[in-house]
Design a protein around this motif. Structure first.
Motif, mmCIF file in Angstrom:
data_model
loop_
_atom_site.group_PDB
_atom_site.id
_atom_site.type_symbol
_atom_site.label_atom_id
_atom_site.label_comp_id
_atom_site.label_asym_id
_atom_site.label_seq_id
_atom_site.Cartn_x
_atom_site.Cartn_y
_atom_site.Cartn_z
ATOM 1 N N THR A 72 -10.526 -0.487 -2.651
ATOM 2 C CA THR A 72 -10.078 -0.627 -4.046
ATOM 3 C C THR A 72 -11.176 -1.243 -4.910
ATOM 4 O OG1 THR A 72 -7.870 -1.054 -3.164
ATOM 5 C CG2 THR A 72 -8.220 -1.559 -5.491
ATOM 6 N N ALA A 75 -13.832 1.225 -5.563
ATOM 7 C CA ALA A 75 -13.357 2.248 -6.507
ATOM 8 C C ALA A 75 -13.410 1.694 -7.922
ATOM 9 C CB ALA A 75 -11.934 2.668 -6.147
ATOM 10 N N VAL A 87 -5.529 14.615 1.346
ATOM 11 C CA VAL A 87 -4.293 14.069 1.882
ATOM 12 C C VAL A 87 -3.107 14.645 1.113
ATOM 13 C CG1 VAL A 87 -3.061 11.897 2.276
ATOM 14 C CG2 VAL A 87 -5.557 11.944 2.380
ATOM 15 N N PHE A 89 1.040 14.392 -0.049
ATOM 16 C CA PHE A 89 2.059 13.378 -0.332
ATOM 17 C C PHE A 89 3.383 14.060 -0.662
ATOM 18 C CE2 PHE A 89 -1.963 11.597 -1.710
ATOM 19 C CZ PHE A 89 -1.919 10.264 -1.319
ATOM 20 N N LYS A 90 4.453 13.645 -0.033
ATOM 21 C CA LYS A 90 5.756 14.179 -0.416
ATOM 22 C C LYS A 90 6.224 13.473 -1.673
ATOM 23 C CE LYS A 90 7.465 15.817 3.947
ATOM 24 N NZ LYS A 90 8.127 15.493 5.184
ATOM 25 N N GLN B 282 -2.873 8.258 3.422
ATOM 26 C CA GLN B 282 -2.284 8.260 2.076
ATOM 27 C C GLN B 282 -2.647 6.973 1.335
ATOM 28 O OE1 GLN B 282 1.952 8.879 2.656
ATOM 29 N NE2 GLN B 282 1.693 11.103 2.555
ATOM 30 N N LYS B 285 -6.358 7.122 0.427
ATOM 31 C CA LYS B 285 -6.634 8.019 -0.700
ATOM 32 C C LYS B 285 -6.349 7.327 -2.027
ATOM 33 C CE LYS B 285 -8.068 10.833 -2.981
ATOM 34 N NZ LYS B 285 -9.448 11.301 -2.932
ATOM 35 N N LEU B 286 -5.178 6.706 -2.129
ATOM 36 C CA LEU B 286 -4.815 6.080 -3.411
ATOM 37 C C LEU B 286 -5.696 4.871 -3.705
ATOM 38 C CD1 LEU B 286 -0.919 6.411 -3.561
ATOM 39 C CD2 LEU B 286 -2.701 7.990 -4.326
ATOM 40 N N MET B 287 -6.158 4.186 -2.663
ATOM 41 C CA MET B 287 -7.061 3.055 -2.901
ATOM 42 C C MET B 287 -8.431 3.546 -3.379
ATOM 43 S SD MET B 287 -5.816 0.158 -0.169
ATOM 44 C CE MET B 287 -6.455 0.849 1.264
ATOM 45 N N LEU B 289 -8.772 5.792 -5.337
ATOM 46 C CA LEU B 289 -8.572 6.095 -6.755
ATOM 47 C C LEU B 289 -8.399 4.810 -7.565
ATOM 48 C CD1 LEU B 289 -6.207 9.211 -6.499
ATOM 49 C CD2 LEU B 289 -8.677 9.179 -6.850
ATOM 50 N N GLY B 290 -8.550 3.667 -6.908
ATOM 51 C CA GLY B 290 -8.556 2.390 -7.628
ATOM 52 C C GLY B 290 -7.293 1.561 -7.510
ATOM 53 N N LEU B 291 -6.285 2.048 -6.785
ATOM 54 C CA LEU B 291 -5.068 1.250 -6.636
ATOM 55 C C LEU B 291 -5.253 0.183 -5.562
ATOM 56 C CD1 LEU B 291 -2.100 3.814 -6.757
ATOM 57 C CD2 LEU B 291 -3.367 2.761 -8.626
ATOM 58 N N THR B 292 -4.560 -0.951 -5.734
ATOM 59 C CA THR B 292 -4.553 -1.956 -4.683
ATOM 60 C C THR B 292 -3.608 -1.470 -3.590
ATOM 61 O OG1 THR B 292 -2.652 -3.091 -5.614
ATOM 62 C CG2 THR B 292 -4.817 -3.815 -6.378
ATOM 63 N N LYS B 299 3.596 3.407 -5.049
ATOM 64 C CA LYS B 299 3.521 4.807 -5.511
ATOM 65 C C LYS B 299 4.036 5.773 -4.450
ATOM 66 C CE LYS B 299 1.296 5.108 -9.568
ATOM 67 N NZ LYS B 299 2.101 5.290 -10.753
ATOM 68 N N ILE B 300 3.635 5.524 -3.217
ATOM 69 C CA ILE B 300 4.028 6.428 -2.130
ATOM 70 C C ILE B 300 5.545 6.396 -1.932
ATOM 71 C CG2 ILE B 300 3.833 6.842 0.368
ATOM 72 C CD1 ILE B 300 0.870 5.744 0.032
ATOM 73 N N GLY B 303 7.394 7.986 -4.979
ATOM 74 C CA GLY B 303 7.307 9.441 -4.931
ATOM 75 C C GLY B 303 8.234 9.998 -3.868
ATOM 76 N N PHE B 304 8.194 9.388 -2.728
ATOM 77 C CA PHE B 304 8.987 9.842 -1.584
ATOM 78 C C PHE B 304 10.488 9.855 -1.909
ATOM 79 C CE2 PHE B 304 11.007 8.831 2.570
ATOM 80 C CZ PHE B 304 10.571 9.927 3.282
ATOM 81 N N ASN B 306 11.714 9.948 -4.907
ATOM 82 C CA ASN B 306 11.895 10.400 -6.291
ATOM 83 C C ASN B 306 12.845 11.594 -6.396
ATOM 84 O OD1 ASN B 306 11.367 12.248 -8.413
ATOM 85 N ND2 ASN B 306 9.360 12.660 -7.535
#
Ligand SMILES: Nc1ncnc2c1ncn2[C@@H]1O[C@H](COP(=O)(O)OP(=O)(O)O)[C@@H](O)[C@H]1O
Ligand SMILES: [Mg+2]
Lengths: 242, 306
Positions: A72, A75, A87, A89-90, B282, B285-287, B289-292, B299-300, B303-304, B306
């Motif tokens: 992080t 990034a 990757v 994601f559902k 997963q 990947k999101l980290m 993109l800058g997420l902690t 987020k995961i 979404g799951f 949702n």
């Protein structure tokens, strides 16, 4: 801008996947990394983005020692990484992921722009879930779109050509070149694609976890291009080692 | 209606005020507000607590709201609701149950027994949300029983959601499908703390070309436990599919128990189950993109479910 000093990556069974890699990438450069499968290219990209921690060595980014920074933190300092294997994601949509990449809530129109850049018809994809329903080529393009959307100081793409048709790929090269026009940002593309090697400022060849050759395309390309499998090719090996 | 009840009403059914059309609002075991519409009649049962909802044939695009609220502790509510859906009708039912026990150490319970009789070629969308609130140790329990009888060519879609707050729930759903009837169930569940949730389905596909699609997505956090039991019987030419997808976190435990029985050579039945923690790639990947780590996890999960 980015400096790797004596980077090694060893796994438990004492296999050295990266061997004492030294590498400096200047601001505004377009670098291609190439070489045989298993040469350590993806591992190097993971080490730079923080996904893996090197067992030895030091990484600095704009003068700051980032060796112990998290994914992080790197990034946030301006390193982006498009995976070789994206990757899934559902429940997370393409629009959601572009928003996350951009760090803001984009309108459908603004988010769609990044999809058009990678040759996807935005209206067909923007609301799609990033699940198994997307083909390899589709998810790969979306992966690339998220890196483009971030538009950071350093963008690393790991084999962006995989699963992408030639026409789109030529367009994609234009996009990379456009990113490259900014004299501030650097692009590193891991690739076997001749067209990418053609347009790069410099090419780095990796074999068996080490950088065996670095230079302008005129010096590296002719040697690499005439062989399909340089790792198992004695001729190539000799040339690369030389 | 007090403020707690109003707040529950809003969360369960999205209503700020009394809706247009037909509705029945139940609070602490009593009907507190009711309205029938020209096409949808709501009447009290004579022999027990509950209502009959009678929808005229050919009714189109109407909504019925039937939220049940328990706004204090020490309530043990038991209600019987029957839905009679006329031929060719096409309606949406917004149900749901909110239980608030405040800071009390007495628990509260809501048990709803719902029966649906779908006439030929009728179409029902049933949306149900369970909410539990309260800071005390009083247990909030919701045990719904649902029985669905579908005539030829009818379609039923059930969407049920329960995100945290309910300490114990045992859901039992049965369905019988005639020729060409189609049933879709989408269940979303998140448990935390020491909560327990069981969801059991029993579907009989008796009619030719009937189908059922059962989709469950759930997250079990902390020390919570969940059990899914899906029993699907294909008794003729039919299609059955059930899918249980669960994310476990902390010490969460999930069991998925399928029982699919093909009693006919022409029955096609599929069960899929996947249980596991959030995939590491997963998060990574999101980290990148800058997420902690925390943001990526949220987020995961969002979404799951949702
Ligand atoms: N975590 C790991 N454990 C063991 N071996 C690994 C690990 N990661 C990569 N490797 C091995 O390291 C070598 C280099 O892999 P990689 O970096 O993916 O190469 P490239 O991207 O150049 O094809 C391969 O032989 C691969 O199997
Ligand atoms: Mg690779």
């Amino acid at each position: 801008m980015l400096k790797l000093e004596n980077i090694s990556f060893e796994v438990e069974n004492e296999k050295e996947i990266l061997k004492d890699v030294n590498l400096t990438i200047e601001k505004g450069k377009f670098i291609a990394i190439t070489g045989p499968n298993g040469g350590g290219k993806s591992t190097l990209a993971r080490i730079i983005s923080g996904v893996l921690k090197p067992t030895k060595g030091k990484i600095t980014f704009y003068g700051e020692d980032i060796t112990n920074l998290s994914i992080t933190e790197r990034a946030q300092r301006g390193i982006s990484f498009g995976f070789q294997q994206p990757v899934r994601f559902k429940g997370i949509t393409v629009h959601d992921l572009i928003n996350i990449a951009k760090g803001e809530e984009l309108s459908v129109m603004d988010a769609s722009h990044y999809l058009s850049e990678v040759g996807l018809c935005a209206k067909d994809y923007i609301h799609r879930e990033l699940n198994d329903g997307l083909s390899g080529g589709e998810i790969k393009r979306i992966e690339i779109a998220t890196v483009i959307a971030r538009n950071t100081k350093l963008s690393i793409f790991d084999e962006p050509e995989a699963g992408i048709d030639l026409w789109s790929f030529n367009h994609l090269i234009d996009i990379f070149l456009k990113m490259h026009q900014s004299q501030e940002n650097s692009i590193v593309i891991i690739s076997h694609q001749e067209r990418i090697l053609d347009v790069a400022d410099e090419i780095i060849a990796m074999v068996d976890g080490a950088i065996v050759k670095r230079g302008v395309k005129e010096s590296v390309l002719p040697e690499l291009l005439h062989c399909e499998d340089p790792k198992n090719c004695l001729n190539c090996h000799d040339i690369l080692e030389a | 209606m007090n403020d707690i009840a109003k707040k529950l009403l809003k969360e369960v059914s999205g209503l700020d005020e009394m809706p247009k059309g037909a509705y029945n609002i139940r609070e602490n075991s009593k009907s507190v507000a009711r309205q029938s519409s020209e096409n949808i009649e709501i009447v009290s049962k004579e022999d027990k607590s509950g209502i009959d909802i009678i929808v005229k044939p050919d009714t189109k695009s109407e909504n019925v709201f039937i939220p049940a609220l328990v706004s204090c502790s020490g309530v043990h509510d038991l209600v019987y609701n029957d839905f009679f859906i006329g031929e060719n009708a096409d309606i949406t039912i917004i149900a749901g149950c909110g239980v608030s026990t405040g800071d009390s150490c007495d628990g509260s319970e809501h048990n709803g027994i719902h029966r649906f009789f779908l006439g030929k070629n009728s179409k029902v969308r049933y949306v149900e949300k369970h909410i539990g609130e309260g800071t005390g140790t009083g247990k909030r329990v919701i045990d719904p029983v649902t029985e669905v009888i579908q005539e030829e060519g009818s379609y039923m879609e059930m969407e049920t959601t329960q995100i945290k707050g309910v300490d114990s729930t045992r859901r039992f759903t049965t369905a019988k499908l005639k020729d060409g009837a189609k049933l879709v169930i989408k269940e979303k569940l998140m448990t935390h703390g020491e909560q327990f949730a069981e969801s059991k389905f029993e579907v009989d596909m008796d009619g030719e070309d009937s189908s059922v699609n059962l989709i469950s997505r759930s997250v079990a956090r902390d020390y919570s436990r969940q059990t899914f039991i899906s029993k699907i019987n294909g008794n003729t030419r039919c299609m059955g599919h059930s899918e249980c997808d669960a994310i476990i976190m902390d010490h969460g435990v999930v069991s998925a128990i399928p029982e699919i029985t093909a009693n006919s050579l022409d029955a096609t039945l599929i069960h899929e189950a996947a249980i596991g923690k959030i995939a590491g790639d997963q998060m990574i990947k999101l980290m990148t993109l800058g997420l902690t780590e925390g943001e990526a996890e949220a987020k995961i999960i969002d979404g799951f479910l949702n």
